[in-house]
Design an enzyme around this catalytic site. Sequence first.
Site, short mmCIF file in Angstrom:
data_model
loop_
_atom_site.label_atom_id
_atom_site.label_comp_id
_atom_site.label_asym_id
_atom_site.label_seq_id
_atom_site.Cartn_x
_atom_site.Cartn_y
_atom_site.Cartn_z
N ASP A 183 7.63 0.65 -16.58
CA ASP A 183 6.20 0.65 -16.31
C ASP A 183 5.99 -0.27 -15.10
O ASP A 183 6.84 -1.11 -14.77
CB ASP A 183 5.39 0.20 -17.52
CG ASP A 183 3.92 0.62 -17.41
OD1 ASP A 183 3.49 0.99 -16.30
OD2 ASP A 183 3.20 0.57 -18.41
C1 BGC Z 1 0.31 1.80 -16.87
C2 BGC Z 1 1.06 3.10 -16.70
C3 BGC Z 1 0.79 3.66 -15.32
C4 BGC Z 1 1.20 2.62 -14.28
C5 BGC Z 1 0.98 3.08 -12.86
C6 BGC Z 1 0.54 0.83 -15.73
O1 BGC Z 1 -0.40 -0.20 -15.77
O2 BGC Z 1 0.66 1.20 -18.11
O3 BGC Z 1 0.65 4.01 -17.70
O4 BGC Z 1 1.46 4.87 -15.14
O5 BGC Z 1 0.43 1.46 -14.47
O6 BGC Z 1 -0.38 3.11 -12.56
#
Ligand code: BGC
Length: 857
Positions: free
Chosen positions: A226
């Site tokens: 993530d």
């Molecule tokens: C989220 C993800 C997301 C990523 C990119 C993170 O804060 O948990 O679900 O894909 O950011 O935006």
Amino acid sequence: MRDIQQLVSELTLDEKALLTSGASMWTTQGIDRVGIPSVTVTDGPAGARGPTLPAIGAQVPTLCIPCGSALGATFDTELIEQIGNALGHQTRTRGARVLLAPTVNLHRSPLFGRNFECYSEDPVLSGHLAAAFIRGVQSHGVATTVKHLVGNETEFERLTIDTVIDERTLREVYLLPFEIAVREGRTLGIMTSYNRVNGSYCAESPWLLRDIVRGEWGFEGFFVTDWFAGATTEGAAQAGLDLEMPAPARAYGKFLAQAVTQGRVDEADLDRAAITLLSVFERLGALDDEPMASHPIDLPEHRALARRAAASSIVLLKNSPVAGTPLLPLRTQDLTSIAVIGPNAERARIMGGGSAEVRPHHRTSILSSLVARLDETVVVRHESGGSIDKSTPMIDGGDVMTDTGSPGFHVRVFDGTPGSGVELTTFDRPDGRLLLAGRNEPGVPTSGYHFIADGLVSVAHSGAYIVSLVQVSPCQLSIDGRVVIDGVTETPPRGEAFFGMGSEEMTAVVELQAGRTHRFELECDAGNKQWVHGAQIGLAPIETGDPIQRAVDIARQSDVALVVVGTTNDWESEGHNRRTLALPGHQEELIRRVAAANARTVVLVNTGAPIAMDWADDVAAIAQIWFGGQEMGDAVIDVVFGQQDPGGRLPMTIPDTIEHTPAFGNFPGEHGQIRYGEGLLIGHRWFEARQLLPRFPFGHGLSYASFDVQEPRADNLEIATNGAIDGTGSLSFSVPVTNEGERAGAHVVQIYIAPISPRVHRPLQELKAFAKVHLAPGETTQVRFELGPRDFAYWDPGDAYRNALQPQVTGERSFRTLDRSGRWVVDPGLYEVRIASSSADIDHTMTITIHGSNITD
Ligand code: BGC
């Protein structure tokens, strides 16, 4: 076809390591020397936002589909595959090859801030919908990254929280949607979660990544972290993480090269990551990509699909007769006047907040869709009934204009500190969200600059207004040359906005006059090194009088009152959980008083997750309309007037009170941990085991048609097992369903399995299969099901679980040290197969016998 092994063998150590890290926020590293292009990824899951930050910086419009829980409510794998198809197409037009979706974490607590993004409380429903979505997306040469592996069901201390969960629950519940996404959906990517599981960060858990997901499930795609998640170089490499996102690298990239040189990481682990990534890119066709520009497309068929999906997701919870006839659908011919009430009527909330946010191609509101649909002779009255804004709403593009007459603010960016500097660039921004992201915007440095944004604001009514600032770097706001909010001399504390980067809201009360313009000027110091600078400006009139009384008055004067209550993308967002089940503001009082004034009151609940409905007995009709995406207004009107059947069924239980919910007492987490104390009893399973009556049960939803579900016809009522899931037996049966109503409609056949006298603790019943059928009046269909041994199985954690409880035996309380003797087990005995219309409404049961011996004795 390129020979990937050969290609990787031609790369230097540094080049291979580079491949495992991001080049920017949304791109992977390319290696020009050997013709490996950089690959663009985009969020997910509400649409393909493109390579921009959610709600920050310039946004390009895209298709906005209904939120995850709405899609969960469709119970319709065919429809979800079509949605996946549309998003795969959209992703390609944004120049991207990877869509960061779907989200298959589960609705463990109704208060989890990201429930709206996730499909359901049920692992089987989530898994099959995810698999369908993945098939659709990946048919366009786009990889999905099913997320977030695993146990990511709270936003409390979200980057570090330790999810404490027993292995059986992990296998049977929280890992199951991922397993189905891999085995059935064949996802090419998986995103690991921020949190830890039983002490280990998921991105560096060899037990999860290498042993279970790759080893047992046969996953061939890539694991990506993530965004900005933590992991150690050695831990992640040994576990089998392939890609760290975004740039700059923290554990991979050059750090991985160093670790290999110093002998801390085996080069084979790096090779494996490079080969995995390139093999997926090759399969997608991405290795032959020329750099692609983003060309947003707005297709009529995508709009129509989003509208159909929104209507299919609407769950008609209650529809009592008023004067002898069910209140819904409304008949236009009977209507002379209608009151449209509620804070979300004029501005329907079409999506939740956080990384899932997109800028939609357009929005439809329930009020405007209704006005467009009705004959001019019908009087439509509207009152908001009071505000529910968590913070002052952002200044809208319609209320502010640049000196040259464009909607929004004009931004001038200067080198150096405020009061000095050379102008670097200028551009317009469409509204009061004045956040600049250095690495993402042409001509804007990452730090060491300042900017001035100014615009002319006009208001419809003279009077007192609240003006507000939420800043991510020091800002001052002046109106007509006078500083009204100063976030430079008195820096406010951090708040929850913008993923926790924003300050608490600063406010001032100002007098504004109608008939003239007021110059708003924001000066922002972007001296510090951080990737986003600026602030959001809010503006709202100070409410006067009794907005609820005004709503009651119009309800009394109208034939029908349509009350649109709910939350917003501030209340339901990534970054924080909700604190209560209650509707924000005074909406409960609004519903009660409007219902007392008009017996023909319909409540439409515009949220992504359950809210308390203590008022449910006071109103004739209730529909859960979710965050329904860009076509939500039209879809709601389609259902309210009966052009579409309300196709949705609850993908989660709606509880009476938060105290009745399974995670109560173990949510949102404390002291760095969140304990999944209810174990297997997620959702309806808990209510059944504890004999608690929910407000509305899992799987519930009414149709305008009526269905006769007839006795199932089974090919066999006995199956043989060898005790394990590779036994040969399977159970097949069909269920005849007839639409006995006068309208076309949809029915969802739900199959639950209930073990009779189980040997181990088991939920009373578990959903194992479902099918949605669309039937014309008088039409009958046979719905076919096949259940295999795994549907009757539970996970026996074997020695692994015992070792986990004895840290002195393993030396360390971590999954990594456990032995691997767990297995799926099918016990012989009697099982009830329930054919149901909801978890609480069972149409038929069949008792079946599983023959064989216990393998665990
Ligand atoms: C989220 C993800 C997301 C990523 C990119 C993170 O804060 O948990 O679900 O894909 O950011 O935006």
